[in-house]
Design an enzyme around this catalytic site. Structure first.
Site, PDB file in Angstrom:
ATOM      1  N   HIS A  96       0.627  -0.743   0.083  1.00 17.18           N
ATOM      2  CA  HIS A  96      -0.314   0.064  -0.068  1.00 17.18           C
ATOM      3  C   HIS A  96       0.965   1.150   0.382  1.00 17.18           C
ATOM      4  O   HIS A  96       0.214   2.081  -0.075  1.00 17.18           O
ATOM      5  CB  HIS A  96      -0.654   0.261   0.862  1.00 17.18           C
ATOM      6  CG  HIS A  96      -0.086   1.077   2.790  1.00 17.18           C
ATOM      7  ND1 HIS A  96       0.303  -0.238   3.190  1.00 17.18           N
ATOM      8  CD2 HIS A  96      -0.448   1.666   2.969  1.00 17.18           C
ATOM      9  CE1 HIS A  96       1.055   0.182   4.509  1.00 17.18           C
ATOM     10  NE2 HIS A  96       0.599   1.350   4.153  1.00 17.18           N
TER      11      HIS A  96
ATOM     12  N   HIS B  34       1.453   7.019  -0.678  1.00 13.60           N
ATOM     13  CA  HIS B  34       1.252   6.139   0.364  1.00 13.60           C
ATOM     14  C   HIS B  34      -0.482   5.772  -0.295  1.00 13.60           C
ATOM     15  O   HIS B  34      -1.182   6.894  -0.225  1.00 13.60           O
ATOM     16  CB  HIS B  34       1.165   6.593   1.976  1.00 13.60           C
ATOM     17  CG  HIS B  34       0.213   5.785   2.676  1.00 13.60           C
ATOM     18  ND1 HIS B  34      -1.106   5.409   2.314  1.00 13.60           N
ATOM     19  CD2 HIS B  34       0.406   4.764   4.126  1.00 13.60           C
ATOM     20  CE1 HIS B  34      -1.180   4.588   3.733  1.00 13.60           C
ATOM     21  NE2 HIS B  34      -0.228   4.278   4.285  1.00 13.60           N
TER      22      HIS B  34
END
Length: 166
Positions: free
Chosen positions: A70, A85
């Site tokens: 992620h 992110h």
């Protein structure tokens, strides 16, 4: 007077940070998470993505690929360290919906594919799709010029011009 004549000018290196994903650029303060909005990890911009392909915003090296895929950390040639992110609270997805195309230690060029993400899964299973792009070593930054464009084209739109201290 003599002091100013003999002082050395601080040298800087400039890096252009390209949009890592297609979408709408947002100020970091607009990210609905205090860690990013209050710039606890560093400064930068975010993108509300319109597709799920994340590419490298700079030439550099992958210094961290989270096991859940992620998030990814990249160190540029100037020493700038970026964290991308993907979404908020996406760590809880445990990698589901994420496909990494890079590994730690790999050299990348701006525009190289890093990660593909299923945005529908993120919308259904995480807090938000917004993708912060954060300079994590702000102590090494001389200045940041954030661009005022709103529509980002992955690998083309310059989001930030960052001058790094020598």
């Amino acid at each position: 007077m003599f002091k100013s004549l003999f002082q050395k000018k601080q040298k800087t290196t400039t890096e252009h940070v390209l949009a890592p994903i297609n979408g709408q650029i947002a100020d970091m303060e607009q990210v609905p998470d205090p860690t990013f909005a209050q710039k606890m990890l560093g400064d930068g911009l975010a993108v509300i993505p319109s597709d799920g392909t994340v590419s490298s915003p700079i030439d550099g090296e992958i210094v961290q690929l989270f096991p859940t895929k992620h998030a990814v950390g990249i160190r540029g040639k100037s020493g700038m360290e970026l964290l991308i992110h993907i979404g908020l609270e996406t760590v809880s997805m445990n990698g589901e919906g994420f496909t990494a195309h890079v590994r730690q230690g790999q050299k990348v060029k701006a525009g190289d594919p890093l990660i593909n993400v299923d945005l529908e899964q993120v919308k259904n299973k995480a807090a938000h799709t917004i993708t912060p792009v954060v300079i994590t070593n702000m102590d090494a930054v001389a200045s940041i010029e954030k661009r005022t464009v709103t529509d980002a084209v992955r690998g083309e739109t310059v989001m930030m011009e960052v001058k790094m201290k020598a």
